[in-house]
Design a protein around this motif. Structure first.
Motif, PDB file in Angstrom:
ATOM      1  N   ALA A  24       0.934  -1.198  -0.475  1.00  0.00           N
ATOM      2  CA  ALA A  24      -0.326   0.021  -0.256  1.00  0.00           C
ATOM      3  C   ALA A  24       0.835   1.001  -0.240  1.00  0.00           C
ATOM      4  O   ALA A  24       2.036   1.312   0.687  1.00  0.00           O
ATOM      5  CB  ALA A  24      -1.222  -0.082   1.251  1.00  0.00           C
ATOM      6  N   SER A  25       0.493   2.091  -1.143  1.00  0.00           N
ATOM      7  CA  SER A  25       1.130   3.819  -0.730  1.00  0.00           C
ATOM      8  C   SER A  25       0.212   4.484  -1.163  1.00  0.00           C
ATOM      9  O   SER A  25      -0.818   4.342  -1.122  1.00  0.00           O
ATOM     10  CB  SER A  25       1.973   3.752  -1.899  1.00  0.00           C
ATOM     11  N   ILE A  31      -3.305   1.750   9.132  1.00  0.00           N
ATOM     12  CA  ILE A  31      -3.457   0.791   8.282  1.00  0.00           C
ATOM     13  C   ILE A  31      -4.260  -0.626   9.342  1.00  0.00           C
ATOM     14  O   ILE A  31      -3.570  -0.387  10.359  1.00  0.00           O
ATOM     15  CB  ILE A  31      -2.971  -0.138   7.430  1.00  0.00           C
ATOM     16  N   ASN A  32      -5.673  -1.240   9.209  1.00  0.00           N
ATOM     17  CA  ASN A  32      -5.655  -1.629  10.365  1.00  0.00           C
ATOM     18  C   ASN A  32      -6.157  -2.998   9.877  1.00  0.00           C
ATOM     19  O   ASN A  32      -4.731  -3.778   9.472  1.00  0.00           O
ATOM     20  CB  ASN A  32      -7.512  -1.620  10.762  1.00  0.00           C
ATOM     21  N   ILE A  99      -7.902   1.473   5.588  1.00  0.00           N
ATOM     22  CA  ILE A  99      -6.728   2.341   5.662  1.00  0.00           C
ATOM     23  C   ILE A  99      -6.969   3.679   5.953  1.00  0.00           C
ATOM     24  O   ILE A  99      -8.326   4.040   5.808  1.00  0.00           O
ATOM     25  CB  ILE A  99      -6.193   2.279   4.144  1.00  0.00           C
ATOM     26  N   ARG A 100      -6.931   4.032   7.163  1.00  0.00           N
ATOM     27  CA  ARG A 100      -7.222   5.296   7.642  1.00  0.00           C
ATOM     28  C   ARG A 100      -6.143   6.594   6.736  1.00  0.00           C
ATOM     29  O   ARG A 100      -4.402   6.485   6.927  1.00  0.00           O
ATOM     30  CB  ARG A 100      -7.068   5.730   8.909  1.00  0.00           C
ATOM     31  N   ASN A 108     -11.464   3.242   5.684  1.00  0.00           N
ATOM     32  CA  ASN A 108     -11.831   2.552   4.518  1.00  0.00           C
ATOM     33  C   ASN A 108     -11.580   1.928   3.670  1.00  0.00           C
ATOM     34  O   ASN A 108     -10.007   1.573   4.656  1.00  0.00           O
ATOM     35  CB  ASN A 108     -12.499   4.125   3.068  1.00  0.00           C
ATOM     36  N   TYR A 109     -12.439   0.488   3.517  1.00  0.00           N
ATOM     37  CA  TYR A 109     -11.465  -0.087   2.271  1.00  0.00           C
ATOM     38  C   TYR A 109     -11.057  -0.066   1.053  1.00  0.00           C
ATOM     39  O   TYR A 109     -11.812   0.319   1.046  1.00  0.00           O
ATOM     40  CB  TYR A 109     -12.842  -1.963   3.123  1.00  0.00           C
TER      41      TYR A 109
END
Length: 121
Positions: A24-25, A31-32, A99-100, A108-109
Protein backbone atom coordinates in the motif's frame (compact mmCIF):
# COMPACT_ATOMS: atom_id res chain seq x y z
CA UNK A 1 -4.98 8.73 -3.20
CA UNK A 2 -4.16 5.20 -2.10
CA UNK A 3 -2.65 2.51 -4.29
CA UNK A 4 -2.45 -1.21 -3.61
CA UNK A 5 0.01 -3.05 -5.84
CA UNK A 6 -0.03 -6.83 -5.84
CA UNK A 7 2.64 -9.17 -7.12
CA UNK A 8 3.70 -12.79 -6.96
CA UNK A 9 0.99 -14.60 -8.87
CA UNK A 10 1.71 -17.07 -11.63
CA UNK A 11 1.49 -20.65 -12.83
CA UNK A 12 2.58 -23.47 -10.54
CA UNK A 13 2.14 -27.22 -10.42
CA UNK A 14 0.00 -28.87 -7.78
CA UNK A 15 1.95 -29.20 -4.55
CA UNK A 16 4.01 -26.13 -5.30
CA UNK A 17 4.26 -22.78 -3.56
CA UNK A 18 3.79 -19.11 -4.31
CA UNK A 19 4.12 -15.97 -2.25
CA UNK A 20 1.85 -13.02 -2.92
CA UNK A 21 2.65 -9.47 -1.86
CA UNK A 22 0.47 -6.38 -1.64
CA UNK A 23 2.08 -3.02 -0.97
CA UNK A 24 0.00 0.00 0.00
CA UNK A 25 1.23 3.48 -0.84
CA UNK A 26 0.01 7.04 -1.10
CA UNK A 27 -1.85 9.05 1.48
CA UNK A 28 -1.80 6.66 4.47
CA UNK A 29 -2.09 7.61 8.14
CA UNK A 30 -2.64 4.13 9.51
CA UNK A 31 -3.62 0.61 8.43
CA UNK A 32 -5.85 -1.72 10.38
CA UNK A 33 -7.07 -5.02 8.96
CA UNK A 34 -5.43 -6.54 5.88
CA UNK A 35 -7.14 -9.39 4.01
CA UNK A 36 -6.69 -11.63 1.03
CA UNK A 37 -9.73 -12.64 -1.01
CA UNK A 38 -9.99 -14.77 -4.11
CA UNK A 39 -12.46 -15.17 -6.93
CA UNK A 40 -12.67 -18.00 -9.44
CA UNK A 41 -14.65 -17.64 -12.69
CA UNK A 42 -18.37 -17.85 -12.08
CA UNK A 43 -17.97 -17.91 -8.32
CA UNK A 44 -18.38 -15.23 -5.65
CA UNK A 45 -15.37 -13.55 -4.10
CA UNK A 46 -14.38 -15.31 -0.87
CA UNK A 47 -12.21 -14.44 2.10
CA UNK A 48 -8.99 -16.43 2.25
CA UNK A 49 -7.11 -14.96 5.21
CA UNK A 50 -7.09 -11.92 7.46
CA UNK A 51 -4.56 -10.24 9.73
CA UNK A 52 -5.18 -7.43 12.19
CA UNK A 53 -2.84 -4.58 13.09
CA UNK A 54 -1.92 -6.54 16.21
CA UNK A 55 -0.99 -9.61 14.21
CA UNK A 56 -4.01 -11.80 14.94
CA UNK A 57 -4.86 -14.03 12.00
CA UNK A 58 -7.91 -15.81 10.68
CA UNK A 59 -8.09 -18.35 7.84
CA UNK A 60 -10.77 -19.91 5.72
CA UNK A 61 -11.08 -23.62 6.42
CA UNK A 62 -10.04 -24.50 2.87
CA UNK A 63 -6.54 -22.99 3.35
CA UNK A 64 -5.82 -23.74 7.01
CA UNK A 65 -2.47 -25.43 7.41
CA UNK A 66 -1.38 -24.53 3.86
CA UNK A 67 -1.45 -20.71 3.64
CA UNK A 68 0.13 -18.16 5.96
CA UNK A 69 -0.71 -14.46 6.05
CA UNK A 70 1.79 -11.96 7.44
CA UNK A 71 2.46 -8.23 7.30
CA UNK A 72 5.32 -5.78 7.47
CA UNK A 73 3.92 -2.62 9.02
CA UNK A 74 7.03 -0.60 8.22
CA UNK A 75 6.49 -1.35 4.54
CA UNK A 76 2.67 -1.22 4.58
CA UNK A 77 2.76 -4.65 2.97
CA UNK A 78 0.78 -7.84 3.45
CA UNK A 79 1.94 -11.24 2.25
CA UNK A 80 0.29 -14.56 1.55
CA UNK A 81 2.55 -17.60 1.56
CA UNK A 82 0.74 -20.39 -0.25
CA UNK A 83 2.07 -23.94 0.10
CA UNK A 84 0.75 -27.30 -1.03
CA UNK A 85 -1.26 -25.60 -3.74
CA UNK A 86 -4.16 -27.46 -5.31
CA UNK A 87 -5.88 -26.96 -8.68
CA UNK A 88 -8.94 -25.70 -6.82
CA UNK A 89 -6.83 -22.80 -5.50
CA UNK A 90 -6.80 -21.40 -9.03
CA UNK A 91 -8.32 -17.91 -8.78
CA UNK A 92 -7.62 -14.23 -9.01
CA UNK A 93 -6.33 -13.16 -5.59
CA UNK A 94 -7.10 -9.68 -4.25
CA UNK A 95 -5.73 -7.83 -1.28
CA UNK A 96 -8.24 -5.82 0.73
CA UNK A 97 -6.87 -3.28 3.17
CA UNK A 98 -8.48 -1.04 5.80
CA UNK A 99 -6.76 2.36 5.65
CA UNK A 100 -7.14 5.67 7.40
CA UNK A 101 -5.82 8.43 5.16
CA UNK A 102 -5.41 11.05 7.87
CA UNK A 103 -6.23 11.58 11.54
CA UNK A 104 -9.44 13.40 10.70
CA UNK A 105 -10.95 10.56 8.73
CA UNK A 106 -12.30 7.15 9.50
CA UNK A 107 -11.13 3.88 8.00
CA UNK A 108 -12.08 2.84 4.48
CA UNK A 109 -11.41 -0.41 2.64
CA UNK A 110 -9.41 -0.50 -0.57
CA UNK A 111 -8.94 -3.32 -3.10
CA UNK A 112 -5.87 -4.33 -5.04
CA UNK A 113 -6.06 -4.96 -8.78
CA UNK A 114 -5.85 -8.71 -8.41
CA UNK A 115 -3.20 -11.23 -9.36
CA UNK A 116 -3.85 -14.51 -11.16
CA UNK A 117 -2.83 -17.76 -9.51
CA UNK A 118 -3.12 -20.88 -11.67
CA UNK A 119 -2.38 -24.34 -10.28
CA UNK A 120 -1.99 -27.14 -12.80
CA UNK A 121 -2.68 -30.76 -11.97
Amino acid sequence: QVQLVESGGGLVQAGGSLRLSCAASGSIFSINVMDWYRQAPGKPRELVAQITSGGSTNYADFVKGRFTISRDNAKNTVYLQMNSLKPEDTSVYYCHVQIRRDSGRGFNYYWGQGTQVTVSS
